[in-house]
Design a protein around this motif. Structure first.
Motif, PDB file in Angstrom:
ATOM      1  N   ALA A   1       0.914  -1.248   0.001  1.00  0.00           N
ATOM      2  CA  ALA A   1      -0.121   0.000  -0.087  1.00  0.00           C
ATOM      3  C   ALA A   1       1.112   1.376  -0.064  1.00  0.00           C
ATOM      4  O   ALA A   1       1.904   1.232   0.609  1.00  0.00           O
ATOM      5  N   PRO A   2       0.674   2.285  -0.652  1.00  0.00           N
ATOM      6  CA  PRO A   2       1.311   3.420  -0.676  1.00  0.00           C
ATOM      7  C   PRO A   2       1.674   4.184   0.439  1.00  0.00           C
ATOM      8  O   PRO A   2       2.859   4.329   0.662  1.00  0.00           O
ATOM      9  N   TYR A   3       0.732   4.150   1.431  1.00  0.00           N
ATOM     10  CA  TYR A   3       1.250   4.676   2.821  1.00  0.00           C
ATOM     11  C   TYR A   3       2.365   3.680   3.582  1.00  0.00           C
ATOM     12  O   TYR A   3       3.275   4.401   4.336  1.00  0.00           O
ATOM     13  N   ILE A   4       2.374   2.453   3.290  1.00  0.00           N
ATOM     14  CA  ILE A   4       3.377   1.648   3.836  1.00  0.00           C
ATOM     15  C   ILE A   4       4.891   1.822   3.136  1.00  0.00           C
ATOM     16  O   ILE A   4       5.772   2.027   3.766  1.00  0.00           O
ATOM     17  N   LYS A   5       4.672   1.937   1.797  1.00  0.00           N
ATOM     18  CA  LYS A   5       5.787   2.209   1.169  1.00  0.00           C
ATOM     19  C   LYS A   5       6.683   3.591   1.673  1.00  0.00           C
ATOM     20  O   LYS A   5       7.853   3.796   1.809  1.00  0.00           O
ATOM     21  N   GLU A   6       5.847   4.594   1.788  1.00  0.00           N
ATOM     22  CA  GLU A   6       6.015   5.834   2.149  1.00  0.00           C
ATOM     23  C   GLU A   6       6.774   6.094   3.559  1.00  0.00           C
ATOM     24  O   GLU A   6       7.611   6.496   3.845  1.00  0.00           O
TER      25      GLU A   6
ATOM     26  N   ASP B   1      18.337  -3.618  -3.473  1.00  0.00           N
ATOM     27  CA  ASP B   1      18.391  -2.362  -4.457  1.00  0.00           C
ATOM     28  C   ASP B   1      17.024  -2.137  -4.570  1.00  0.00           C
ATOM     29  O   ASP B   1      16.591  -0.756  -4.617  1.00  0.00           O
ATOM     30  N   TYR B   2      16.143  -3.174  -4.707  1.00  0.00           N
ATOM     31  CA  TYR B   2      14.732  -2.813  -5.068  1.00  0.00           C
ATOM     32  C   TYR B   2      13.979  -2.257  -3.891  1.00  0.00           C
ATOM     33  O   TYR B   2      13.284  -1.245  -3.947  1.00  0.00           O
ATOM     34  N   LEU B   3      14.417  -2.675  -2.694  1.00  0.00           N
ATOM     35  CA  LEU B   3      13.780  -2.117  -1.450  1.00  0.00           C
ATOM     36  C   LEU B   3      14.193  -0.547  -1.305  1.00  0.00           C
ATOM     37  O   LEU B   3      13.542   0.344  -0.914  1.00  0.00           O
ATOM     38  N   ASN B   4      15.542  -0.599  -1.337  1.00  0.00           N
ATOM     39  CA  ASN B   4      15.926   1.064  -1.358  1.00  0.00           C
ATOM     40  C   ASN B   4      15.475   1.879  -2.314  1.00  0.00           C
ATOM     41  O   ASN B   4      15.124   2.981  -2.007  1.00  0.00           O
TER      42      ASN B   4
ATOM     43  N   PRO C   1      11.327   5.078   0.171  1.00  0.00           N
ATOM     44  CA  PRO C   1      12.085   6.317   0.255  1.00  0.00           C
ATOM     45  C   PRO C   1      12.727   6.551   1.705  1.00  0.00           C
ATOM     46  O   PRO C   1      13.878   7.194   1.891  1.00  0.00           O
ATOM     47  N   LYS C   2      12.047   6.028   3.015  1.00  0.00           N
ATOM     48  CA  LYS C   2      12.517   6.140   4.117  1.00  0.00           C
ATOM     49  C   LYS C   2      13.401   4.938   4.786  1.00  0.00           C
ATOM     50  O   LYS C   2      13.683   5.084   6.060  1.00  0.00           O
TER      51      LYS C   2
END
Ligand code: SF4
Length: 298
Positions: free
Chosen positions: A64-69, A94-97, A101-102
């Motif tokens: 979910a976008p808020y989890i990625k953020e 690399d993909y996780l990084n 973003p945080k």
């Protein structure tokens, strides 16, 4: 197969260290590649498999976008997930990084086989990509106990490799199992474990207590500890850890009789006093020689 709720796809049972409670977990492997320790049945119901990189990437995409953020910490499971082939692991990191973003830290369960197998330049590449903490179940610094546990490692050899990995800047959280040597090897188990921990001086060290996890044989093969002997083991350990730098020490797992928390050596005296108090209480109330209720599965 991806869940539609924006979380990674989990297969049960799923374990994580208590301190990773706020981390986002990805099961890049399922089960344990070794799955052979005589006291451990954590992954007995699971057939080991390495999840394809593409599947892990799809799970990252599906967040979910808020989890990625918001995600700052990621934990990679299952048991000994550090055995994941380095090339694929680099791709995943690399993909996780890229997608989180945080992201500040990635941690993983690392068994002795992963520690020994990956070469130092491989660990360096992983460290550059924020893999900065390894959870390592030493269980014991005593080779006789390790043999009985069928851990598949020699304490001294793993220590040498762990020191080299730590020199890169990767932190360790090392677990030792109270009662793991039965009564016969109790003292030596703790003295050797304290020595091992002192030599590595990991960032974190913890004591857990041996309890039944689906494999009963081990519990029939050692003389079961008593409440008193487990407390005495904690005391031997805490008194004999002489680290080169401060270790954050925890002994507050659900399996432990007395919750202990501090920094070694700064808190050594206080911790010993707390254990002495518990020993006194156990003697006074007549439970010192009783077996703890750790031999029923939970
Ligand atoms: S203790 Fe760790 S390495 Fe041993 S079988 Fe259990 S999960 Fe695997």
């Amino acid at each position: 197969m991806i869940f539609s709720d924006g979380l990674p796809n989990y297969s049960q049972p799923l374990y994580r260290p208590p301190s990773e409670g706020n981390s986002l977990i990805f099961q890049i492997t399922e089960g344990c590649s070794w799955n052979n320790c005589s006291f451990c049945g954590m992954y007995i119901s699971k057939k080991f498999r390495i999840k394809p990189v593409e599947d892990v990437k799809a799970e990252i995409d599906n967040l979910a976008p808020y989890i990625k953020e918001r995600t700052k910490r990621v934990f990679l499971a299952d048991g000994d997930a550090a055995v994941y082939p380095t090339e694929g692991l680099i791709e995943i990191l690399d993909y996780l990084n890229e997608k989180l973003p945080k992201l500040q830290r990635v941690s993983v369960y690392a068994g002795p086989h992963a520690l020994m197998k990956k070469k130092i330049p491989e660990w360096e590449e992983l460290h550059k990509r924020k893999l900065t903490l390894l959870f390592f179940g030493l269980e014991s610094g005593n080779d006789e106990v390790l043999k009985h546990m069928n851990k598949g490692m020699k304490a001294g050899k793993v220590l040498e490799k762990a020191k080299r990995i730590a020199d890169i800047g990767i932190d360790f959280s090392v677990m030792v199992i109270l009662g793991g040597g039965g009564r016969k090897l109790s003292e030596q188990h703790m003295l050797d474990s304290a020595k091992w921990i002192s030599e590595l001086s990991p960032k974190y060290a913890s004591l857990l207590t041996l309890f039944l996890r689906r494999k009963r044989d081990y519990f029939d093969s050692v003389e079961k500890p008593t409440m008193g002997s487990l407390l005495e083991e904690s005391k031997i350990f805490v008194s004999n850890v002489k680290p080169k730098k401060g270790i954050i020490f925890r002994s507050n797992h659900v399996s432990n009789l007395v919750p202990l928390k501090g920094t070694l050596p700064k808190s050594t005296e206080r911790l010993i006093a707390e254990i002495d108090e518990a020993i006194k209480y156990a003697k006074k109330t007549g439970i010192y020689d009783n077996e703890p209720e750790l031999y029923e599965e939970f």
